[in-house]
Design a protein around this motif. Structure first.
Motif, PDB file in Angstrom:
ATOM      1  N   TYR A 232       0.836  -1.206   0.000  1.00  0.00           N
ATOM      2  CA  TYR A 232       0.000   0.000   0.000  1.00  0.00           C
ATOM      3  C   TYR A 232       0.870   1.255   0.000  1.00  0.00           C
ATOM      4  O   TYR A 232       0.678   2.167  -0.814  1.00  0.00           O
ATOM      5  CB  TYR A 232      -0.935  -0.023   1.217  1.00  0.00           C
TER       6      TYR A 232
ATOM      7  N   TYR B 249       2.657  -0.757  -4.728  1.00  0.00           N
ATOM      8  CA  TYR B 249       1.670  -0.802  -5.811  1.00  0.00           C
ATOM      9  C   TYR B 249       2.028   0.158  -6.941  1.00  0.00           C
ATOM     10  O   TYR B 249       2.004  -0.208  -8.113  1.00  0.00           O
ATOM     11  CB  TYR B 249       0.288  -0.488  -5.244  1.00  0.00           C
ATOM     12  N   ASN B 250       2.368   1.374  -6.597  1.00  0.00           N
ATOM     13  CA  ASN B 250       2.695   2.339  -7.646  1.00  0.00           C
ATOM     14  C   ASN B 250       4.109   2.171  -8.195  1.00  0.00           C
ATOM     15  O   ASN B 250       4.396   2.579  -9.311  1.00  0.00           O
ATOM     16  CB  ASN B 250       2.489   3.762  -7.136  1.00  0.00           C
TER      17      ASN B 250
ATOM     18  N   TYR C 240       3.156  -0.598 -10.692  1.00  0.00           N
ATOM     19  CA  TYR C 240       2.268  -0.156 -11.777  1.00  0.00           C
ATOM     20  C   TYR C 240       2.297   1.362 -11.865  1.00  0.00           C
ATOM     21  O   TYR C 240       1.384   2.037 -11.389  1.00  0.00           O
ATOM     22  CB  TYR C 240       0.843  -0.625 -11.518  1.00  0.00           C
TER      23      TYR C 240
ATOM     24  N   LYS D 244      -3.378  -0.435 -15.346  1.00  0.00           N
ATOM     25  CA  LYS D 244      -2.513  -0.943 -14.283  1.00  0.00           C
ATOM     26  C   LYS D 244      -1.698  -2.145 -14.734  1.00  0.00           C
ATOM     27  O   LYS D 244      -0.514  -2.235 -14.480  1.00  0.00           O
ATOM     28  CB  LYS D 244      -3.356  -1.374 -13.082  1.00  0.00           C
TER      29      LYS D 244
ATOM     30  N   MET E 263      -7.469   3.555   2.585  1.00  0.00           N
ATOM     31  CA  MET E 263      -6.616   2.521   3.166  1.00  0.00           C
ATOM     32  C   MET E 263      -5.838   3.038   4.366  1.00  0.00           C
ATOM     33  O   MET E 263      -5.544   2.278   5.288  1.00  0.00           O
ATOM     34  CB  MET E 263      -5.646   1.994   2.117  1.00  0.00           C
TER      35      MET E 263
END
Lengths: 450, 450, 450
Positions: B93, B97-98, B101, C2, C337
């Motif tokens: 998180y 993730y970034n 992607y 993504k 989140m």
């Protein structure tokens, strides 16, 4: 709306969110009909979900059996369960699938009269990236999902056998039996009903998810094996039954819960379709009835063992739940929840009486597989008549007898051949030592002193 | 129709129920095309189902490893698995993730050339109650479902490491390693392929669900750790390998079944779409092939250990199933069932030879993670070339080498830093006593005498 | 996109496959809107998937509790979990469902004012093969799927009680309590919110998936029981707390993972709809937030026990994960989140302090159910106010108090009646011997010496 309160309490109330969402996203008013491609996808999805749930039953059987055998045979029981599932997967691909679903290509018989022996060919999946015009059956679901669902049923049948014969059967003869059972015996008899064979066309046999086709078949094969194999050493000595308690009841409990979980896929997936309101509602009924029957079976065994023995019996309660599940499997759709409860409860009662009955006959079934899967499989198949007006009592009985005779006799012969050729029972020394040390040379719990 | 018999036997036959239901509910004839909103929802659903199945693999790894370590290290192994999954969830998180992607926002590289280093930002989900016009990618699926699916892959990579290094590594240095692995190492190399990075654009690297990107990465990180950490005390003494049997093979078996179950989500979900007939049929193929490869891996290990050692080896059979699964993971779609069976069987054979091979090199891998995930990950990545005409042998090999070099070197450096700063190995006394008592002050099975 | 890299690497790229597939299959351009029948089916499917995941939580509770009690009470704990789930299934059918969802037929109260006491009738499923015009609520989902989902929540509430009172309560009085709890107490208070009762209409109470309605209710019932029952013999002796370590932490870990898995269904299914882009994206958010909160709860407990006790505590980490899950349950949708992580972490911290706090009060909660489900249930219900602007602090507090008072008082009275009539505690001898031998006459691990 049932959940009015719940919905009204959240920002995105259903009446606000779901229906307008359609309008907001769409080109004017949303149509109501499910597009035929969507039907196909949803049916496929049902098989995939149902299939992975039934797959998990393999773990359930493994834990149930590993928990109910003595510590010295636990690793072997784990190995057998892993191996038999794998064998079933290979054999169903190589032979079983087309033997069970010949699609008109019967080796003996026709679709009109109902077939007796299916087709001999390996299974072939649909091509990669296939479109609607090329799928095997546009009105149904993907062949891959169908195969995935059906192979799990084949494996389930094999799992039933391993528990009954535990603690004294030789590994490799057992696996040879499983090879024939999953490749030939199971698919042939299953074709008679689910492949459109003669039990389906001539006798109107009804067996929704397999009380007979799966569970009693496993039970008959186990019974034949148990008779030939004989009881464990010391089980029936001096005219008394000597209990041999399972080594790990926690795992047996876990196994039962896993089986209960998997059964939602087993019975629910057997609706074979989820792409219409009618089918989705039916799948829901099946889930509810399956749960009700399992609960009732467990409670019936709980109360009955308390009454009979003054103490509830955990293993009976576990088998009671499974008995309820087997009992509802032949017809999980047409009963209301009340009948589902009763049918399951009767299953639980059967098991409580059947386990000592088998002991009286000196048939040694280590985990209670024969009471659960054979006796309750028969009961469930007969119970179809209670709620399904299309069922005929005679058709059910005849089909039970035909399937039973075929599976029992062919299994019996196969066990006898194996006995003659390789022997099927370990030596008395190996049995006393335990199969784990004798056949595997390892122990499941090497550090814990017995 | 395959299930003609089954269907005809129930009240609501498919041909009667599903198709007419459309007509009866709808405005005239049902259209065939899946509406684009439905496609998006079904893709999202695939990620959610796939994601929870892969989540459950965390439990599978925990049980497998807890079963294969000695009793004195079991509680620690449970703790590590619970902690590493949690760390992966947080780090993916915050950073991963970034980084994986970047959606064009490469820190180094571009979409055209393929990127080398992704974007630095925390993950952001789509807003509550979002409509089609505001979703992040209408042609795909919800960002939340994508994140949910991908975070589980990141966690899986971490799970692989914990087993290999069990029984002698210190808790907190291990968790620091996991923090960097899940936050930085895994996402960077994964971006090279799945984020559209340079391995994807320049080398045409194919890795459907991660034989290399997930499994070999975990394997390389474990190998680097195992080399630096050294073997357990007494494992290789006096020129001999001293077996240290797992304390609970039932749980190891359960863990394997759970992993097998989760793998349907792992591979099936990696189709990334279920909203067309083509995609749904492909997901079905993947499920079937995944099952076939696992079964074949288990059977190959069973037969081979019988031949080599005259006794089948349960832990090899378990690892054989996992080996089959890893082997099919790089390409679960294009093979037919026959090739899937062969690819899985080769995986099972690799494991049987690789475990003693590692022992010869005195690399102590407690659960066999390196043979299963690294060796079979490499094999599976190469095996893509057998059935997928788009794969190039050189592209696969180069990618394996680049990913391997990056992960092994960065892991090696990180382990060395940790070794220098905090130390990574418990004291000999603590190791003999067991990590449970030494580091946790509790035991997994306090009542059972060893 | 993504997953650009991943997709581009496979033959059937999404942009090539999914969208054109629509065009290729359909009659011209695909419409975007989800047909209303499809909405209904997808909502139904969400309940079925959510329901089987929540079902599996029964296994999770069973393993968690069986792992945390001492070896001599394990079989009884398994039996209780199997029995209470079965009782909940039957009682919710016979009474609970319509008491909870009276659909306007309130025995006391009205939909306008909000009801106080629901309807008395057994649950009735929709008919077999029903069409859109005859379903109970075309804007929602099948009644069967709704029942299936809701009955699992009822059973979960019961599961919470069994752990707290383990190792000294008599079986049958416990089961009688569960009968009343699942048939009457739970459904009545649940109707106040989810059935559209007075807490919903008059107080604007928000509880998305049941931090209060399920978890704190189980916690209050357990607290009342623990107070009346008293602590286990020897637990608080000579002014000190004597730890009684769980017998099988591996199974406790497994149980926690299973509960975590089930919670995706628990919270995700509580969106109650998946048939629009908005709902599907929301379900995805819920899955992600649920996972984040659990991870954060586990990590918070890990770090905090390391700081406080210099050693991490596995059982605290397990309870920390569960605490995170309970904490996010009242509002898993609106947080991002980041907030989900914080809310979960606070839950983990609460548990670490609450367990010794209860011990100080000499309230003996064997598995930590009261800290996890009651304390964190309250925390989670209050935490709704952080991210959901529709929540009122006073409405949340008042509802917590009203539900708490009702459940605690009614449970207390019921436990007192049971104590007077049948007694609720086993004899000191039986407690020392263990419930397995004393009440069941069998042992969970008969071969392993303690």
């Amino acid at each position: 709306m049932k959940t009015f309160g719940k919905i009204s309490g959240i920002a995105a109330a259903l009446t606000v969110a779901a229906l307008p969402a359609v309008a907001q996203d769409g080109a004017g008013a949303a149509p109501s009909a499910v597009p035929t491609d969507t039907v196909w996808i949803l049916n496929t999805l049902l098989f995939l979900i149902g299939g992975f749930l039934v797959f998990f039953m393999a773990a359930g059987f493994a834990m149930l059996e590993a928990g109910l055998v003595r510590g010295k045979n636990v690793a072997m029981q784990c190995l057998k369960n892993m191996a038999l599932f794998s064998i079933a997967s290979v054999m169903y691909y190589l032979i079983g699938y087309n033997l069970m679903y010949p699609l008109g290509n019967w080796s003996i018989g026709t679709d009109e009269t109902g077939g007796y022996l299916g087709a001999f060919a390996t299974a072939v999946l649909e091509a990669v990236g296939i479109g609607a015009d090329s799928v095997d059956d546009y009105g149904y679901a993907s062949t891959g999902s169908d195969f995935f669902f059906q192979v799990m049923f084949c494996a389930t049948t094999a799992s039933i056998v391993s528990g009954a014969l535990a603690e004294r059967i030789k590994l490799w003869p057992f696996l040879i039996f499983i090879t024939i059972l999953t490749g030939i015996i199971y698919p042939i008899q299953a074709s008679w009903k689910w492949g459109g064979g003669f039990l389906d066309t001539q006798f109107g046999f009804l067996d929704f998810a397999g009380s007979t086709v799966v569970h009693s078949v496993g039970g008959w094969a186990a019974l034949a094996g148990a008779l030939i194999l004989g009881p464990r050493l010391g089980k029936y000595k001096d005219g008394r039954v000597h209990p041999m308690p399972g080594s790990n009841l926690t795992l047996a409990t876990l196994g039962t819960f896993i089986l209960w979980l998997g059964w939602f896929g087993f019975n629910g997936g057997s609706q074979l379709a989820m792409g219409s309101i009618s089918d989705a509602a039916d799948v829901s009924r099946i889930f509810v009835n399956t749960n009700a029957a399992a609960a009732a079976g467990a409670l019936a065994a709980l109360v009955l063992t308390q009454i009979l023995y003054k103490k509830p019996d955990l293993t009976m309660v576990l088998n009671g739940a499974l008995a309820g599940l087997v009992s509802i499997t032949a017809e999980p759709l047409t009963p209301g929840m009340g009948w589902a409860t009763i049918i399951g409860a009767v299953g639980g009662i059967i098991v409580v009486f059947a386990v000592p009955f088998l002991d009286k006959l000196k048939i040694d079934d280590v985990v209670g597989a024969i009471p659960v899967h054979l006796f309750c499989g028969i009961w469930g198949t007969i119970a179809v008549c209670i709620t399904n007006p299309e069922a005929s009592f005679s058709g059910q009985i005849i089909s039970i007898v035909i399937v039973g005779a075929f599976v029992f006799v062919s299994s019996f012969v196969l066990w006898m051949i194996l006995k003659a050729v390789t022997g099927i029972r370990v030596s008395a020394d190996d049995e006393m030592l335990g199969l784990d040390k004798a056949e595997l040379g390892m122990e499941a719990y090497p550090e814990f002193k017995s």
